[in-house]
Design a protein around this motif. Structure first.
Motif, PDB file in Angstrom:
ATOM      1  N   VAL A  59      -0.800 110.012  72.822  1.00 53.98           N
ATOM      2  CA  VAL A  59      -1.661 109.849  71.651  1.00 53.98           C
ATOM      3  C   VAL A  59      -3.130 109.885  72.041  1.00 53.98           C
ATOM      4  N   SER A  60      -3.483 109.274  73.134  1.00 57.27           N
ATOM      5  CA  SER A  60      -4.870 109.276  73.600  1.00 57.27           C
ATOM      6  C   SER A  60      -5.215 110.639  74.210  1.00 57.27           C
ATOM      7  N   ARG A  61      -6.279 111.251  73.712  1.00 63.82           N
ATOM      8  CA  ARG A  61      -6.679 112.558  74.248  1.00 63.82           C
ATOM      9  C   ARG A  61      -7.104 112.439  75.707  1.00 63.82           C
TER      10      ARG A  61
ATOM     11  N   VAL B 204      -2.546 116.283  67.334  1.00 62.42           N
ATOM     12  CA  VAL B 204      -2.453 114.825  67.193  1.00 62.42           C
ATOM     13  C   VAL B 204      -3.573 114.320  66.291  1.00 62.42           C
ATOM     14  N   PRO B 205      -3.251 113.640  65.192  1.00 59.44           N
ATOM     15  CA  PRO B 205      -4.271 113.184  64.241  1.00 59.44           C
ATOM     16  C   PRO B 205      -4.972 111.902  64.674  1.00 59.44           C
ATOM     17  N   VAL B 206      -5.559 111.908  65.865  1.00 61.23           N
ATOM     18  CA  VAL B 206      -6.358 110.774  66.348  1.00 61.23           C
ATOM     19  C   VAL B 206      -7.502 111.333  67.181  1.00 61.23           C
ATOM     20  N   ASP B 207      -8.442 110.461  67.553  1.00 56.82           N
ATOM     21  CA  ASP B 207      -9.549 110.846  68.431  1.00 56.82           C
ATOM     22  C   ASP B 207     -10.300 112.064  67.927  1.00 56.82           C
ATOM     23  N   GLY B 208     -10.544 112.148  66.630  1.00 59.19           N
ATOM     24  CA  GLY B 208     -11.295 113.273  66.094  1.00 59.19           C
ATOM     25  C   GLY B 208     -10.491 114.545  65.968  1.00 59.19           C
ATOM     26  N   GLY B 209      -9.179 114.455  66.037  1.00 66.51           N
ATOM     27  CA  GLY B 209      -8.331 115.641  65.920  1.00 66.51           C
ATOM     28  C   GLY B 209      -8.072 115.982  64.462  1.00 66.51           C
ATOM     29  N   VAL B 210      -6.980 116.668  64.234  1.00 60.10           N
ATOM     30  CA  VAL B 210      -6.628 117.089  62.880  1.00 60.10           C
ATOM     31  C   VAL B 210      -6.338 115.876  62.006  1.00 60.10           C
ATOM     32  N   ASP B 211      -6.505 116.061  60.680  1.00 63.58           N
ATOM     33  CA  ASP B 211      -6.208 114.968  59.750  1.00 63.58           C
ATOM     34  C   ASP B 211      -4.709 114.706  59.651  1.00 63.58           C
ATOM     35  N   GLU B 212      -3.930 115.765  59.792  1.00 68.74           N
ATOM     36  CA  GLU B 212      -2.475 115.657  59.697  1.00 68.74           C
ATOM     37  C   GLU B 212      -1.842 116.586  60.724  1.00 68.74           C
TER      38      GLU B 212
ATOM     39  N   LEU C  71       7.657 114.464  64.377  1.00 67.20           N
ATOM     40  CA  LEU C  71       7.777 113.643  65.582  1.00 67.20           C
ATOM     41  C   LEU C  71       6.431 113.042  65.968  1.00 67.20           C
ATOM     42  N   ILE C  72       5.365 113.850  65.891  1.00 67.62           N
ATOM     43  CA  ILE C  72       4.034 113.357  66.251  1.00 67.62           C
ATOM     44  C   ILE C  72       3.565 112.302  65.258  1.00 67.62           C
ATOM     45  N   GLU C  73       3.792 112.553  63.964  1.00 63.82           N
ATOM     46  CA  GLU C  73       3.396 111.572  62.945  1.00 63.82           C
ATOM     47  C   GLU C  73       4.126 110.245  63.156  1.00 63.82           C
ATOM     48  N   ALA C  74       5.434 110.324  63.396  1.00 62.19           N
ATOM     49  CA  ALA C  74       6.209 109.098  63.626  1.00 62.19           C
ATOM     50  C   ALA C  74       5.759 108.409  64.913  1.00 62.19           C
TER      51      ALA C  74
ATOM     52  N   THR D 190       2.752 108.460  66.368  1.00 57.32           N
ATOM     53  CA  THR D 190       1.465 107.781  66.211  1.00 57.32           C
ATOM     54  C   THR D 190       1.618 106.490  65.405  1.00 57.32           C
ATOM     55  N   ARG D 191       2.488 106.502  64.402  1.00 65.02           N
ATOM     56  CA  ARG D 191       2.701 105.266  63.628  1.00 65.02           C
ATOM     57  C   ARG D 191       3.356 104.193  64.494  1.00 65.02           C
ATOM     58  N   LEU D 192       4.314 104.599  65.319  1.00 67.96           N
ATOM     59  CA  LEU D 192       4.990 103.625  66.173  1.00 67.96           C
ATOM     60  C   LEU D 192       4.053 103.056  67.237  1.00 67.96           C
ATOM     61  N   THR D 193       3.225 103.907  67.830  1.00 65.46           N
ATOM     62  CA  THR D 193       2.309 103.406  68.863  1.00 65.46           C
ATOM     63  C   THR D 193       1.284 102.451  68.273  1.00 65.46           C
ATOM     64  N   ASP D 194       0.953 102.610  66.988  1.00 63.82           N
ATOM     65  CA  ASP D 194       0.051 101.648  66.340  1.00 63.82           C
ATOM     66  C   ASP D 194       0.669 100.249  66.287  1.00 63.82           C
ATOM     67  N   MET D 195       1.994 100.189  66.365  1.00 66.60           N
ATOM     68  CA  MET D 195       2.694  98.902  66.306  1.00 66.60           C
ATOM     69  C   MET D 195       2.948  98.308  67.689  1.00 66.60           C
ATOM     70  N   ALA D 196       2.481  98.978  68.743  1.00 67.39           N
ATOM     71  CA  ALA D 196       2.801  98.530  70.101  1.00 67.39           C
ATOM     72  C   ALA D 196       2.270  97.123  70.381  1.00 67.39           C
ATOM     73  N   VAL D 197       1.044  96.835  69.955  1.00 65.59           N
ATOM     74  CA  VAL D 197       0.454  95.518  70.245  1.00 65.59           C
ATOM     75  C   VAL D 197       1.180  94.399  69.498  1.00 65.59           C
ATOM     76  N   PRO D 198       1.375  94.508  68.164  1.00 64.32           N
ATOM     77  CA  PRO D 198       2.128  93.425  67.493  1.00 64.32           C
ATOM     78  C   PRO D 198       3.556  93.282  67.999  1.00 64.32           C
ATOM     79  N   LEU D 199       4.199  94.389  68.358  1.00 67.97           N
ATOM     80  CA  LEU D 199       5.553  94.285  68.902  1.00 67.97           C
ATOM     81  C   LEU D 199       5.557  93.603  70.266  1.00 67.97           C
ATOM     82  N   THR D 200       4.500  93.809  71.035  1.00 64.80           N
ATOM     83  CA  THR D 200       4.387  93.130  72.324  1.00 64.80           C
ATOM     84  C   THR D 200       4.301  91.617  72.132  1.00 64.80           C
TER      85      THR D 200
END
Length: 314
Positions: A51-53, A136-144, A191-194, A196-206
């Motif tokens: 996810v991180s460029r 990948v829609p992060v770090d200034g990439g595509v919107d979707e 797969l990429i959309e799913a 990125t959503r899952l990695t956003d949950m990494a900290v609370p899941l930790t």
């Protein structure tokens, strides 16, 4: 007659039931924590590496120093375009066609030798950054995320094309080629959309995994046994996750299309990323295995000591 003593089985059975309940609850909490940890290892890896460029270019950018791969990639790109040129410009005159074929072969050699040039390596890193931004829609990439995988190899093609023209005087037409290549049927968008959503949950899941592990150790009376459940459960979970990763990689490899340049680049990138994930999971597996063994040995020692009990004194 002396009054009979109250039966001791009632309090003892209640204590035994409470112990069984606490042990079962601790085991359930420990298995839940272990399952989360097994999922969090690839999630944190994906967050830092895919996810991180910057993480993506750092890991995959090492291919710039893989000269055999870069030579094969550059040679494949030139030969693919050269075959088209030979077909279009063939004269039917033997010696003229041989001159053209010799020029094409020299062009492929020039492209292969170029891969050690720092300018080519910078072009490779730039292509990786562009490819990441295109998918990948992060770090200034595509919107979707696009439906299918997009490879942006424009900087590499331009560098190779310019070097071939300078050395051989043959325009292989790489700059005329569409620099963004869409891999039809790859279906990476969902797969990429799913992901990125899952990695956003990494900290609370930790945090959730940490809380579950602490609760498991606090609730149970057999803490070493629960520690063994945490370690060995995580180890088993990591094994299951790795099997799922291998199956996913095999499916992804079959969706890369027939373009030889695309297949060569994508296959190598997938192998490199899978190896990076494998290293992280192997480290986590060692830590989980050691934790499990310590818990298991501790549980055996404690159990053995409680069975012996205090020795009677004279």
């Amino acid at each position: 007659m002396s009054p009979s003593a109250p039966p001791a089985s009632g309090p003892r059975s209640r204590r035994r039931a409470a112990t069984v309940l606490r042990t079962g609850l601790g085991t359930v909490l420990g298995l839940a924590a272990a399952s989360l940890v097994a999922l969090l290892v690839p999630l944190h890896w994906a967050q830092d590496t895919v996810v991180s460029r910057d993480g993506f270019t750092r890991v995959v950018g090492t291919l710039a120093e893989d000269r055999p791969f870069q030579e094969e990639l550059a040679r494949t790109a030139v030969e693919q375009m050269a075959d088209r040129i030979v077909g279009e410009r063939a004269t039917g005159v033997g010696f003229l066609d041989r001159i053209l074929e010799d020029a094409v072969r020299r062009a492929a050699d020039v492209a292969a030798d170029l891969t050690s040039d720092p300018a080519y390596q910078r072009a490779w890193t730039e292509s990786l950054a562009r490819t990441h931004e295109a998918n990948v829609p992060v770090d200034g990439g595509v919107d979707e995320a696009p439906k299918n995988l997009v490879l942006d190899i424009g900087p590499v093609l331009q560098e190779v094309d310019a070097a071939v023209q300078r050395a051989v005087g043959v325009d292989v037409g790489l700059t005329d080629r569409e620099s963004r290549i869409t891999v039809p049927g790859s279906n990476t968008g969902r797969l990429i959309e799913a992901g990125t959503r899952l990695t956003d949950m990494a900290v609370p899941l930790t945090w959730a995994a940490a809380v579950l592990a602490v609760l498991a150790l606090l609730v149970t009376r057999h803490r070493f046994a629960t520690l063994a459940v945490l370690g060995l459960g995580t180890l088993a979970g990591l094994g299951v996750v790795w099997l799922l990763v291998e199956q996913g990689v095999q499916r992804a490899s079959g969706m890369l299309g027939a373009d030889p340049v695309v297949r060569l680049a994508a296959d190598r990138v997938v192998v490199l990323l899978t190896g990076s994930l494998g290293e992280q999971m192997a480290t986590a597996a060692w830590a989980a295995g050691i934790t499990g063994v310590v818990g298991l040995v501790g549980a055996i020692l404690v159990s053995g000591g409680s069975r012996r009990g205090p020795r009677p004194t004279a």
